[in-house]
Design an enzyme around this catalytic site. Structure first.
Site, PDB file in Angstrom:
ATOM      1  N   GLU A  44       0.841  -1.201   0.000  1.00 13.88           N
ATOM      2  CA  GLU A  44       0.000   0.000   0.000  1.00 13.88           C
ATOM      3  C   GLU A  44       0.876   1.250   0.000  1.00 13.88           C
ATOM      4  O   GLU A  44       1.904   1.307   0.685  1.00 13.88           O
ATOM      5  CB  GLU A  44      -0.880  -0.022   1.245  1.00 13.88           C
ATOM      6  CG  GLU A  44      -1.744   1.213   1.456  1.00 13.88           C
ATOM      7  CD  GLU A  44      -2.467   1.181   2.801  1.00 13.88           C
ATOM      8  OE1 GLU A  44      -3.496   1.861   2.918  1.00 13.88           O
ATOM      9  OE2 GLU A  44      -1.991   0.490   3.730  1.00 13.88           O
ATOM     10  N   LYS A 110      -9.810   2.722  -1.875  1.00 13.25           N
ATOM     11  CA  LYS A 110      -9.949   2.067  -0.571  1.00 13.25           C
ATOM     12  C   LYS A 110     -11.256   2.485   0.101  1.00 13.25           C
ATOM     13  O   LYS A 110     -11.521   3.663   0.293  1.00 13.25           O
ATOM     14  CB  LYS A 110      -8.760   2.440   0.300  1.00 13.25           C
ATOM     15  CG  LYS A 110      -8.693   1.766   1.652  1.00 13.25           C
ATOM     16  CD  LYS A 110      -7.431   2.207   2.388  1.00 13.25           C
ATOM     17  CE  LYS A 110      -7.286   1.555   3.746  1.00 13.25           C
ATOM     18  NZ  LYS A 110      -6.056   2.028   4.445  1.00 13.25           N
ATOM     19  N   CYS A 144      -5.426  -2.926   2.683  1.00 10.29           N
ATOM     20  CA  CYS A 144      -5.092  -2.890   4.105  1.00 10.29           C
ATOM     21  C   CYS A 144      -6.292  -3.069   5.040  1.00 10.29           C
ATOM     22  O   CYS A 144      -6.745  -4.178   5.277  1.00 10.29           O
ATOM     23  CB  CYS A 144      -4.341  -1.600   4.406  1.00 10.29           C
ATOM     24  SG  CYS A 144      -3.356  -1.667   5.934  1.00 10.29           S
TER      25      CYS A 144
END
Length: 259
Positions: A44, A110, A144
């Site tokens: 990431e 995200k 993540c």
């Protein structure tokens, strides 16, 4: 017909908010990957580290990071995946980029922003998953903190591979290891997790633990903690077919809609 996907996970440190240094370092690392690799995964925010100073280092979709990913995917003739800090129309995104060998790209923003670190105060959350097919595999890449939310990761679209790119600190490494394995078992699919190593400018320690689990939750890759490295393995459609034929658990999954 059994199809295989050769993958490389790049477990790496990075230079805080130094895009040029990070791209230079990763260029060398990608040169060390196998010539016949099909899929390369980076952590990431691999070009900046997990910084909230978006005004200082955010790039446009025509910036160095995107251009570099396109060029490297073409050079390696591999799919290249990682997330970048992107500015678009005055809004910041933690945007995962999928760069294809023909230089085309697809994107995923995200969804679950890490409020514990104030990420939700800086970035705008995504609203849609990205699922695409590549060389016989249906792939869903996530970022993540998404790992902690099984509903968002749920295999509702016959996904074969879940990918998580991360900056996941060592203090919560037990959760990382456990949840990656759980996502593989509950979704009857391969799960790839790629995490960084090193210490960032917030004095957070990262020890990697980049991993691959098969559809039974068996480990295919265990990276060396706290060290940079390139880790390779193969994904096989025959494995997925055999597991799903024997254990038809996905037939009993719940129907739901995410709002």
């Amino acid at each position: 017909m059994d199809q295989q996907l050769k993958i490389s996970l790049i477990q790496t440190d990075n230079s805080w908010e130094d895009i040029e240094a990070n791209l230079l370092s990763l260029t060398q690392k990608l040169k060390e990957t196998a010539k016949d690799v099909d899929l390369i995964v980076l952590p990431e925010l691999f070009s900046t580290g997990f910084t909230m100073e978006a005004d200082d280092v955010a790039e446009s979709m025509d910036g160095k990071g995107i251009s570099w990913m396109k060029a490297m995917a073409e050079e390696k003739q591999s799919l290249l995946i990682g997330s970048l800090l992107i500015s678009e129309a005055g809004v910041f995104y933690n945007r995962l980029i999928v760069a294809f060998p023909d230089r085309s790209i697809r994107c995923y923003d995200k969804r679950h922003l890490f409020s514990f670190a104030g990420e939700d105060k800086v970035f705008k959350a995504g609203t849609e998953r990205l699922v695409f097919e590549y060389k016989g595999f249906k792939i869903c890449p996530l970022v993540c903190y998404d790992l902690r939310f099984p509903v968002w990761s749920r295999n509702t679209e016959e996904i074969d591979v879940l990918i998580y790119v991360a900056n996941w600190p060592d203090a919560r490494m037990q959760a990382w290891d456990t949840l990656l394995k759980a996502r593989a078992i509950e979704n009857l699919c391969y799960v790839l997790g790629v995490n960084r190593v090193g210490v960032d400018s917030n004095n957070l320690v990262y020890t990697g633990h980049s991993s691959v689990f098969d559809a039974m939750g068996d480990s295919l890759i265990n990276s060396e903690p706290s060290k940079e490295g390139i880790y390779d393995t193969f994904l096989k459609t025959s494995h997925l077919a055999a597991v799903r034929d024997k254990f038809s658990f996905l037939n009993d999954r719940d129907d739901f809609q995410i709002t």
